[in-house]
Design an enzyme around this catalytic site. Structure first.
Site: not given
Ligand code: 8DG
Ligand code: CA
Ligand code: CA
Length: 469
Positions: A343, A345, A393
């Site tokens: 995704d 963020d 996100d």
């Molecule tokens: P990716 O998308 O490349 O696969 O990996 P990422 O960007 O490292 O992972 P992510 O799932 O998008 O999460 C990014 C950061 O957001 C991670 O350090 C955790 C943090 N985070 C929170 N709260 C929440 C939550 O409620 N849901 C999710 N999915 N992530 C959260 O601090």
């Molecule tokens: Ca992410």
């Molecule tokens: Ca995310």
């Protein structure tokens, strides 16, 4: 607007007066007269040096801007002792035996303690082993003799995307995921921690001897390492990859909106394919799951950096329409330098925004996109699909908390987990995505930048691209 603008802005705003003026450190503020510190700019960078100088001075340390004979402690980062000695030589300064050449970790510890801490071996600069001069040069095969002690906390390790131990960490990740599917939290965490620590190593493990001084490797982990060293693969991983339950959970949870509970339910009901689930008339799906099935192909394909940048433009446009002075920063894996993600963020903030307005802005942005989607949907009915669905996100936070939110949303998950664990167990502090609370002082500690949060915790600063734990 540059996506990192917010992150870069805060330390800059706070940058103290540069050199010259700072030579005259006001003596009435100096609490520790016995030591005179000089911080080396080389490889550390000007802004970080200025930040550390100001921080140390504010805590009562004497820090000189120029190197002189009165200096007792030289602090450097990413330099070996021979680097520093070479530099001193170039400045025509002879290092006396009393002069301490220390790693920045010593200064950071002093900041955490609020007073000078005793110099120990771990604070000494790393002696660089000269492989090229050795009789049997095999740099990748043996761990360097002078590797610093490896911390059990990911937030005290530098973990780039350059993973020398893929063969082990890929296996651990499969096993951890399988334990997660089976709700065995302890084993899941053990394998995730092990994967995380191996990712930080600057060398490849080739024998069990290499694992001797590595923390977070439980016996069951070492057993797997041994098997992979001997056979090149792991029988347990092979079995998991062929396991029907694992395969089904992996498939079901690949649908947006499907978590462990739903996967478990579908598995128990006897489902094994998504097409059977999709077409089943008795199942009820949430809004998220409906979207998950509708855009399944798009959402399982990785988001590229180019796509993320394109989304960033859209987010900035939409947010800017309602909040012209907003800062929009891409966080998550892309901020850590990853080339793809599941995704994208974003962290959004703006000076003076209230918490009620926060929610309003996000709703307005979503409504704007919803209208656009309906319009383009009508248009594309004739032309065929010309777009890709991407998960985004969006997080909004009050301006004063932006440093905490940025740190919390940059990840990785393991890095975040260990930051909080470190704060709790080593500092008696509570850290989350909003604030840092010092239980000893019974107060919240403010921060304008991520650097300040690390300093409050007494931690060496770890750059986003070194947080791929
Ligand atoms: P990716 O998308 O490349 O696969 O990996 P990422 O960007 O490292 O992972 P992510 O799932 O998008 O999460 C990014 C950061 O957001 C991670 O350090 C955790 C943090 N985070 C929170 N709260 C929440 C939550 O409620 N849901 C999710 N999915 N992530 C959260 O601090
Ligand atoms: Ca992410
Ligand atoms: Ca995310």
């Amino acid at each position: 607007m540059d996506p990192l603008r917010m992150a870069d802005l805060s330390p800059r705003k706070k940058r103290p007066r540069q050199t010259g003026a700072s030579m005259a450190s006001p003596s009435q503020d100096v609490k520790f007269q016995d030591l005179v510190i000089f911080i080396l700019e080389k490889k550390m960078g000007r802004s970080r040096r200025a930040f550390l100088m100001e921080l140390a001075r504010s805590k009562g340390f004497r820090v000189e801007s120029e190197l002189s004979d009165s200096v007792t402690h030289i602090v450097a980062e990413n330099n070996s002792d021979s680097d520093v000695l070479e530099w001193l030589q170039a400045q025509n300064i002879k290092a006396s035996a009393q002069l301490e050449l220390l790693d920045v970790c010593w200064l950071i510890e002093c900041m955490g303690a609020g007073k000078p801490v005793e110099v120990t071996g771990k604070h000494q600069l790393v002696v660089r082993k000269d492989y090229s001069a050795s009789a049997n040069p095999e740099p990748q095969k043996t761990p360097p003799l002078a590797v610093k002690k490896i911390s059990p906390y990911a937030c005290q390790r530098r973990t780039t995307l350059n993973n020398c131990n893929h063969i082990f960490t890929d296996a651990f990740e499969v096993l951890a995921e399988n334990y997660e599917f089976r709700e065995n939290e302890g084993s899941c965490l053990a394998f995730m921690r092990a994967a995380s620590v191996l990712k930080s190593l600057p060398f490849t493990i080739i024998s069990m001897k290499d694992t001797e001084n590595i923390p977070c490797l439980e016996d069951k982990v070492k057993y797997i390492i041994e098997e992979i060293i001997e056979d090149g693969e792991c029988s347990e991983v092979k079995a998991v990859l062929n396991d029907e339950r694992y395969q089904s959970f992996k498939l079901f949870t690949s649908v947006f909106g499907v978590g462990l509970k739903t996967a478990e339910k579908w598995f128990r009901m006897g489902f094994r394919t998504l097409s059977k689930i999709r077409s089943d008339k008795t199942l009820k799906f949430t809004q998220m799951q409906k979207a998950g099935f509708l855009y399944y192909e798009d959402l399982v394909s990785r988001v590229t950096r180019e796509e993320a940048e394109a989304v960033s433009v859209l987010v900035k446009e939409a947010v800017g329409a309602f909040l012209p002075d907003a800062f929009v920063t891409m966080t998550g894996g892309f901020r850590r330098g990853k080339k793809t993600g599941h995704d994208v963020d974003f962290l959004i903030t703006s000076p003076g925004i209230t918490e009620e307005e926060d929610q309003q802005i996000l709703l307005k942005v979503i409504n704007l996109w919803e209208r656009k989607r309906v319009d383009s949907g009508k248009a594309s009915q004739q032309e065929g699909k010309t777009w890709k669905a991407i998960r985004v996100d969006l997080v909004m936070c009050p301006y004063e908390r932006r440093a905490f939110a940025l740190l919390g949303w940059t990840g990785s998950r393991q890095f975040e987990r260990d930051l909080r664990r470190y704060a709790t167990h080593e500092r008696k502090m509570v850290l989350d995505n909003h604030a840092l609370y010092d239980k000893t002082k019974r107060m919240f500690l403010k921060a304008e930048s991520e650097e300040e949060i690390f300093a409050h915790l007494g931690l060496d600063y770890i750059e986003p691209w070194e947080r791929n734990a």
